[in-house]
Design an enzyme around this catalytic site. Structure first.
Site, PDB file in Angstrom:
ATOM      1  N   HIS A   1      -7.778  -5.083 -10.262  1.00  0.00           N
ATOM      2  CA  HIS A   1      -6.702  -5.621  -9.409  1.00  0.00           C
ATOM      3  C   HIS A   1      -7.462  -5.237  -8.147  1.00  0.00           C
ATOM      4  O   HIS A   1      -8.227  -4.437  -7.768  1.00  0.00           O
ATOM      5  CB  HIS A   1      -5.628  -5.027  -9.701  1.00  0.00           C
ATOM      6  CG  HIS A   1      -4.852  -5.659 -10.932  1.00  0.00           C
ATOM      7  ND1 HIS A   1      -4.850  -5.183 -12.101  1.00  0.00           N
ATOM      8  CD2 HIS A   1      -3.784  -6.588 -10.800  1.00  0.00           C
ATOM      9  CE1 HIS A   1      -4.037  -5.972 -12.763  1.00  0.00           C
ATOM     10  NE2 HIS A   1      -3.478  -6.695 -11.961  1.00  0.00           N
TER      11      HIS A   1
ATOM     12  N   LYS B   1      -2.969  -2.518  -4.750  1.00  0.00           N
ATOM     13  CA  LYS B   1      -2.076  -2.198  -5.950  1.00  0.00           C
ATOM     14  C   LYS B   1      -2.012  -0.739  -5.976  1.00  0.00           C
ATOM     15  O   LYS B   1      -2.815  -0.037  -5.902  1.00  0.00           O
ATOM     16  CB  LYS B   1      -2.603  -2.820  -7.160  1.00  0.00           C
ATOM     17  CG  LYS B   1      -1.792  -2.476  -8.411  1.00  0.00           C
ATOM     18  CD  LYS B   1      -2.077  -3.541  -9.725  1.00  0.00           C
ATOM     19  CE  LYS B   1      -1.222  -3.354 -10.831  1.00  0.00           C
ATOM     20  NZ  LYS B   1       0.078  -3.712 -10.604  1.00  0.00           N
TER      21      LYS B   1
HETATM   22  P1  NAD Z   1       4.079  -6.480  -1.972  1.00  0.00           P
HETATM   23  O1  NAD Z   1       3.824  -5.113  -1.397  1.00  0.00           O
HETATM   24  O2  NAD Z   1       3.064  -7.293  -1.055  1.00  0.00           O
HETATM   25  O3  NAD Z   1       5.525  -6.931  -1.744  1.00  0.00           O
HETATM   26  C1  NAD Z   1       6.623  -6.126  -2.019  1.00  0.00           C
HETATM   27  C2  NAD Z   1       7.757  -6.551  -0.927  1.00  0.00           C
HETATM   28  O4  NAD Z   1       8.992  -5.685  -1.378  1.00  0.00           O
HETATM   29  C3  NAD Z   1       7.494  -5.942   0.386  1.00  0.00           C
HETATM   30  O5  NAD Z   1       7.591  -7.119   1.322  1.00  0.00           O
HETATM   31  C4  NAD Z   1       8.455  -4.766   0.955  1.00  0.00           C
HETATM   32  O6  NAD Z   1       8.811  -4.847   2.181  1.00  0.00           O
HETATM   33  C5  NAD Z   1       9.496  -5.406  -0.267  1.00  0.00           C
HETATM   34  N1  NAD Z   1      10.563  -4.460  -0.293  1.00  0.00           N
HETATM   35  C6  NAD Z   1      10.287  -3.095  -0.686  1.00  0.00           C
HETATM   36  N2  NAD Z   1      11.528  -2.464  -0.758  1.00  0.00           N
HETATM   37  C7  NAD Z   1      12.613  -3.374  -0.630  1.00  0.00           C
HETATM   38  C8  NAD Z   1      13.850  -3.496  -0.523  1.00  0.00           C
HETATM   39  N3  NAD Z   1      14.575  -2.194  -0.846  1.00  0.00           N
HETATM   40  N4  NAD Z   1      14.566  -4.631  -0.409  1.00  0.00           N
HETATM   41  C9  NAD Z   1      14.063  -5.658  -0.347  1.00  0.00           C
HETATM   42  N5  NAD Z   1      12.642  -5.852  -0.298  1.00  0.00           N
HETATM   43  C10 NAD Z   1      12.062  -4.712  -0.435  1.00  0.00           C
HETATM   44  O7  NAD Z   1       3.670  -6.313  -3.262  1.00  0.00           O
HETATM   45  P2  NAD Z   1       3.340  -7.517  -4.491  1.00  0.00           P
HETATM   46  O8  NAD Z   1       2.018  -7.650  -4.547  1.00  0.00           O
HETATM   47  O9  NAD Z   1       4.234  -8.648  -4.162  1.00  0.00           O
HETATM   48  O10 NAD Z   1       3.926  -6.883  -5.894  1.00  0.00           O
HETATM   49  C11 NAD Z   1       5.350  -6.355  -5.992  1.00  0.00           C
HETATM   50  C12 NAD Z   1       5.427  -6.024  -7.390  1.00  0.00           C
HETATM   51  O11 NAD Z   1       5.207  -7.066  -8.312  1.00  0.00           O
HETATM   52  C13 NAD Z   1       4.509  -4.841  -7.815  1.00  0.00           C
HETATM   53  O12 NAD Z   1       5.153  -3.969  -8.687  1.00  0.00           O
HETATM   54  C14 NAD Z   1       3.365  -5.585  -8.645  1.00  0.00           C
HETATM   55  O13 NAD Z   1       2.691  -4.636  -9.510  1.00  0.00           O
HETATM   56  C15 NAD Z   1       4.505  -6.809  -9.361  1.00  0.00           C
HETATM   57  N6  NAD Z   1       3.761  -7.844  -9.746  1.00  0.00           N
HETATM   58  C16 NAD Z   1       4.263  -8.141 -10.896  1.00  0.00           C
HETATM   59  C17 NAD Z   1       3.780  -9.438 -11.536  1.00  0.00           C
HETATM   60  C18 NAD Z   1       3.999 -10.028 -12.805  1.00  0.00           C
HETATM   61  O14 NAD Z   1       3.789 -11.048 -13.196  1.00  0.00           O
HETATM   62  N7  NAD Z   1       5.091  -9.080 -13.339  1.00  0.00           N
HETATM   63  C19 NAD Z   1       2.663 -10.189 -10.784  1.00  0.00           C
HETATM   64  C20 NAD Z   1       2.333  -9.739  -9.693  1.00  0.00           C
HETATM   65  C21 NAD Z   1       2.803  -8.252  -8.897  1.00  0.00           C
END
Ligand code: NAD
Length: 271
Positions: free
Chosen positions: A157, A161
């Site tokens: 990744h 991450k």
């Molecule tokens: P990222 O850090 O780019 O985005 C996370 C967002 O959440 C940020 O903008 C942050 O400010 C916001 N955030 C944090 N606390 C918050 C709160 N209390 N209220 C509202 N917003 C809040 O991360 P990302 O790459 O978008 O990934 C996010 C999560 O999704 C990770 O856990 C990642 O592993 C997971 N993910 C899952 C899949 C899937 O298919 N299940 C795919 C990609 C990523």
């Protein structure tokens, strides 16, 4: 009926992709709200402008409580702590959830599962159709090859991450372990170093790569004597996850309280 979809973590990598997907959808849904963490400087910004596509009359808020009565389903790709707090609020207001967040502890998983008695939640470590098909293929491969092979899982990744191994790699390990009647907690080996001794065939090894902008690569290796089977999935765009999560949102908004997976959404669990 139009489904009112909210996206939290709206300014994140997945949040932006999810909002684009909802706004572009012609499948009977609207983007009803966008939420970010408290203190975000983006509060009050029109999310259309955030996405560089012109105003869409949805202003970003920093408190789910302000909009929870105006939505049918919340898509949450944030942090484990945020998702847990959101689940409590959604359960209290009859709002369904799609949870893509990864990195929950066992205790957090249990707390989330408890909320599903009051709400419909679709949770998946990976929402892409290809990965969910891979889960089915992996179970079949494990059943056929059984104890005659060594099983190793390699994932890569992007550098941002924060959890390892990936939730998808762990899900793949669980699928394979379950198919073989093994307990992943007992047989998983997370990385190796030094004098490790010879490999125990019952173990399932995990190796993690963090580099550059890799969206998500997963390979499960079934290595025997004289041959080796490798099942690989490579995501080239977060769109694969976003499309699956939005499909899950439409589906879960129509379900009774309970814990659902992407396998349920895709109909893989039907006999
Ligand atoms: P990222 O850090 O780019 O985005 C996370 C967002 O959440 C940020 O903008 C942050 O400010 C916001 N955030 C944090 N606390 C918050 C709160 N209390 N209220 C509202 N917003 C809040 O991360 P990302 O790459 O978008 O990934 C996010 C999560 O999704 C990770 O856990 C990642 O592993 C997971 N993910 C899952 C899949 C899937 O298919 N299940 C795919 C990609 C990523």
């Amino acid at each position: 009926m139009t489904t009112r979809v909210a996206v939290t973590g709206a300014a994140g990598r997945m949040g932006r992709m999810l909002m684009e997907t909802v706004l572009d959808s012609d499948r009977g849904m609207v983007l009803a709200a966008a939420i970010e963490r408290s203190g975000s400087t983006l509060a009050g910004v029109d999310v259309g402008e955030l996405l560089g596509r012109g105003p869409c009359q949805v202003l970003l808020v920093t408190d789910l409580g302000l909009v929870v009565n105006d939505i049918d389903v919340l898509i949450d790709f944030t942090t484990p702590e945020t998702t847990l707090a959101n689940a409590a609020l959604c359960a209290a207001h009859g709002v369904a959830m799609v949870v893509g967040t990864t990195g929950f502890t066992d205790e957090q998983e249990q707390l989330l599962a408890d909320q599903c008695q009051r709400m419909a939640m679709c949770k998946a470590s990976n929402f892409s159709t290809g990965v969910n098909l891979a889960f089915t293929l992996l179970a079949q491969a494990a059943r056929v090859l059984g104890d005659d092979v060594d099983i190793e899982i390699v994932e890569a990744h992007h550098r941002h991450k924060v959890d390892a191994p990936s939730g998808t790699a762990l899900s793949m390990g669980k699928v394979v372990a379950d198919a073989l009647g093994r307990d992943l907690g007992q047989v998983a080996v997370y990385g190796r170093e030094g004098q490790t001794g010879a490999r125990d065939r019952q173990t399932i090894g995990f190796a993690t790569i963090r580099a550059g902008d890799v969206v998500g690569d997963h390979t499960v290796i079934f290595a025997g004597d004289g041959e080796r089977l490798e099942i690989t999935h490579k995501a080239s765009s977060r769109l694969a996850f976003a499309r699956g999560a939005v499909r899950a949102a439409l589906w879960v908004a129509q379900q009774q309280p309970g814990a659902y997976s992407m396998q349920d959404v895709l109909g893989f669990n039907q006999q």
